[in-house]
Design a protein around this motif. Structure first.
Motif, mmCIF file in Angstrom:
data_model
loop_
_atom_site.group_PDB
_atom_site.id
_atom_site.type_symbol
_atom_site.label_atom_id
_atom_site.label_comp_id
_atom_site.label_asym_id
_atom_site.label_seq_id
_atom_site.Cartn_x
_atom_site.Cartn_y
_atom_site.Cartn_z
ATOM 1 N N GLU A 138 33.443 -31.197 30.955
ATOM 2 C CA GLU A 138 34.504 -32.077 30.460
ATOM 3 C C GLU A 138 34.716 -33.238 31.417
ATOM 4 N N GLY A 139 34.786 -32.943 32.714
ATOM 5 C CA GLY A 139 35.014 -33.982 33.697
ATOM 6 C C GLY A 139 33.867 -34.974 33.789
ATOM 7 N N ILE A 140 32.642 -34.482 33.612
ATOM 8 C CA ILE A 140 31.476 -35.361 33.635
ATOM 9 C C ILE A 140 31.539 -36.372 32.492
ATOM 10 N N VAL A 141 31.862 -35.881 31.292
ATOM 11 C CA VAL A 141 31.825 -36.736 30.100
ATOM 12 C C VAL A 141 33.077 -37.598 29.981
ATOM 13 N N TRP A 142 34.249 -37.017 30.146
ATOM 14 C CA TRP A 142 35.489 -37.726 29.853
ATOM 15 C C TRP A 142 36.174 -38.339 31.072
ATOM 16 N N ASN A 143 35.711 -37.982 32.277
ATOM 17 C CA ASN A 143 36.327 -38.570 33.467
ATOM 18 C C ASN A 143 35.308 -39.239 34.386
ATOM 19 N N GLY A 144 34.033 -39.232 33.988
ATOM 20 C CA GLY A 144 33.004 -39.891 34.776
ATOM 21 C C GLY A 144 32.680 -39.229 36.097
ATOM 22 N N ASN A 145 32.948 -37.929 36.217
ATOM 23 C CA ASN A 145 32.724 -37.228 37.478
ATOM 24 C C ASN A 145 31.248 -37.225 37.876
ATOM 25 N N PHE A 146 31.031 -37.241 39.170
ATOM 26 C CA PHE A 146 29.694 -37.181 39.780
ATOM 27 C C PHE A 146 28.828 -38.404 39.444
ATOM 28 N N GLY A 147 29.397 -39.391 38.787
ATOM 29 C CA GLY A 147 28.655 -40.606 38.481
ATOM 30 C C GLY A 147 27.562 -40.443 37.446
ATOM 31 N N LEU A 148 27.570 -39.317 36.713
ATOM 32 C CA LEU A 148 26.485 -39.068 35.763
ATOM 33 C C LEU A 148 26.563 -39.975 34.541
ATOM 34 N N GLN A 149 27.762 -40.288 34.102
ATOM 35 C CA GLN A 149 27.889 -41.210 32.976
ATOM 36 C C GLN A 149 27.376 -42.604 33.363
ATOM 37 N N ALA A 150 27.635 -43.008 34.589
ATOM 38 C CA ALA A 150 27.128 -44.301 35.048
ATOM 39 C C ALA A 150 25.608 -44.305 35.078
ATOM 40 N N MET A 151 25.011 -43.174 35.441
ATOM 41 C CA MET A 151 23.557 -43.061 35.459
ATOM 42 C C MET A 151 22.976 -43.145 34.048
ATOM 43 N N VAL A 152 23.646 -42.482 33.096
ATOM 44 C CA VAL A 152 23.204 -42.537 31.703
ATOM 45 C C VAL A 152 23.291 -43.962 31.178
ATOM 46 N N GLU A 153 24.381 -44.642 31.500
ATOM 47 C CA GLU A 153 24.555 -46.028 31.047
ATOM 48 C C GLU A 153 23.489 -46.942 31.645
ATOM 49 N N ALA A 154 23.172 -46.736 32.907
ATOM 50 C CA ALA A 154 22.156 -47.560 33.558
ATOM 51 C C ALA A 154 20.776 -47.322 32.951
ATOM 52 N N ALA A 155 20.527 -46.077 32.543
ATOM 53 C CA ALA A 155 19.207 -45.733 32.013
ATOM 54 C C ALA A 155 19.035 -46.127 30.550
ATOM 55 N N PHE A 156 20.117 -46.005 29.755
ATOM 56 C CA PHE A 156 19.977 -46.172 28.303
ATOM 57 C C PHE A 156 20.843 -47.275 27.705
ATOM 58 N N GLY A 157 21.602 -47.971 28.527
ATOM 59 C CA GLY A 157 22.394 -49.087 28.038
ATOM 60 C C GLY A 157 23.756 -48.737 27.507
ATOM 61 N N ALA A 158 24.102 -47.453 27.476
ATOM 62 C CA ALA A 158 25.422 -47.020 27.020
ATOM 63 C C ALA A 158 25.699 -45.635 27.588
ATOM 64 N N LYS A 159 26.965 -45.332 27.765
ATOM 65 C CA LYS A 159 27.349 -44.002 28.213
ATOM 66 C C LYS A 159 27.172 -42.995 27.068
ATOM 67 N N PHE A 160 27.140 -41.714 27.415
ATOM 68 C CA PHE A 160 27.162 -40.672 26.390
ATOM 69 C C PHE A 160 28.529 -40.703 25.724
ATOM 70 N N HIS A 161 28.534 -40.849 24.408
ATOM 71 C CA HIS A 161 29.779 -41.039 23.661
ATOM 72 C C HIS A 161 30.138 -39.761 22.897
#
Length: 406
Positions: A138-161
């Motif tokens: 939950e924290g990874i997806v909805w709070n951006g924890n560990f910077g994983l959402q930023a990594m997804v956005e950098a790789a694919f052009g958008a965060k996991f929605h």
């Protein structure tokens, strides 16, 4: 006057929390109507007890893992006196709202492990899943924890929605349930010596239907009020939820050959699938997503029960696991501007996020239930299972006066 917007948001989120809390009554009655009569009391007690345990596990541990917030300050601070928390207790009703989401994890799993699971092991599993495993994702997806959402956005052009939890809540619960069901094993008498399925009919179609209706009604709080404020609320989410539900009902009706269990669960399949992209899809896209989910549930249930010989009593893996994963991927397709959506999504980001959620849920399920199985055990004894969980665990049946012959 300056406090009016905060007060309105408090009321808005509170109503959402109450609606989603009511969905847990839907979980309870859906299970009570599906299991045999000798296990109805257990179904009702499990859901309510799991909600209480989930509340405490999320309050003391899980919410801090997901959002870095604890509640060990004065009531004045909690109410927003110094600006640490939002005014008028808005942060607190948001916690209540998210608690109802977290508590859905054991409620989902409960349907898969019904009729043969011991009570204490399930309570312990709830503590681990709601206190630690679910908040991590939950924290990874909805709070951006560990910077994983930023990594997804950098790789694919958008965060996991995942707007309202097709993957974060439903797929996580469904895939964790699959691990629990596999470790637990089938109910006694569910398959013969040749591996052929022996039908076990529901105890009450009206109770099953009531559970579905309660879930469908509460789901509009689940999806729409995820906006968390009046300023962000969107009627598009409501309409998309409605269209997906209708699509799921009708395709399940056809694919399930008029079976009432499939019809009522088809509504839920459509709603599970639309959660992730309900804020970005066109209503026609939501209809298609829900309609496909209805077929996924029916076919997935039949394959799960008859071909794979997985005794998932309520079909929570096909309903929440498969349809939730479908919803996660579908948000990246039907949310595209080229298909009438709002845009801002990436198919590859959705596939990556959905896959990560499925993997984490499976790992958590096997770890939590595997440790419990190897230490104190999971199942009722053969005699207890034959007698039924109601008498074996709670020492009373659904109709005690009738049992006394009075």
């Amino acid at each position: 006057m300056s406090t009016a917007p905060a007060g309105a948001d408090v009321f808005f989120v509170l109503i959402g929390a109450i609606l989603v809390f009511a969905m847990h009554g839907g979980f309870a009655f859906l299970e009570a109507g599906t299991v045999r009569h000798k296990n109805q009391v257990n179904a009702l007690v499990k859901i309510l007890t799991d909600f209480a345990i989930s509340t405490l596990a999320y309050f003391f541990v899980g919410y801090a893992i997901a959002y870095g917030t604890t509640f060990f300050v004065s009531a004045q601070v909690l109410s927003g006196a110094d600006g640490t928390f939002e005014p008028q207790g808005l942060s607190l009703v948001k916690f209540f709202f998210l608690t109802t989401f977290a508590a859905a994890i054991p409620a989902i799993i409960s349907g898969g492990i019904a009729e043969r699971m011991r009570f204490l092991p399930q309570c312990l599993a709830t503590v681990a899943l709601v206190g630690v495993a679910y908040p991590l994702f939950e924290g990874i997806v909805w709070n951006g924890n560990f910077g994983l959402q930023a990594m997804v956005e950098a790789a694919f052009g958008a965060k996991f929605h995942d707007f309202a939890g097709s993957v974060v809540v439903h797929a996580f619960g469904g895939w964790a349930a699959l691990a629990a069901v596999l470790l637990l094993g089938a109910r006694r008498g569910r398959y013969d010596k040749q591996g052929r399925a022996i039908g076990i009919p529901p105890s009450s179609i009206p109770w099953l239907a009531l559970g579905s209706w309660l879930l469908c009604t509460g789901w509009f709080g689940f999806n729409v009020m995820t906006a968390a404020s009046l300023a962000n609320v969107s009627g598009l989410v409501a309409l998309n939820s409605l269209m997906a539900m209708a699509g799921g009902i009708l395709t399940a009706l056809i694919a399930g050959r008029n079976d009432p269990g499939f019809v009522h669960n088809g509504a839920l399949a459509g709603l599970v699938a639309v959660c992730a992209g309900s804020d970005v899809m066109h209503p026609v896209g939501a209809l298609l997503v829900g309609g496909i989910a209805g077929v996924i549930f029916v076919k997935g249930f039949e394959i799960c029960q008859n071909r794979l010989k997985i005794d998932d009593v309520l079909g929570v893996w096909p309903l929440h696991g498969l349809c939730g994963a479908w919803g996660g991927v579908a948000a990246g397709v039907f949310g595209l501007e080229s298909l009438g959506g709002m845009g801002g999504v990436s198919p590859l980001a959705q596939i990556a996020g959905t896959g990560a959620g499925v993997l984490l849920a499976l790992m958590a399920g096997f770890l939590v239930y595997g440790v419990i199985k190897s230490t104190i055990g999971l199942r009722l004894s053969q005699e207890e299972e034959f007698r039924g969980a109601d008498l074996s665990i709670h020492h009373i049946s659904a109709n005690p006066e009738h049992d006394l012959g009075r």
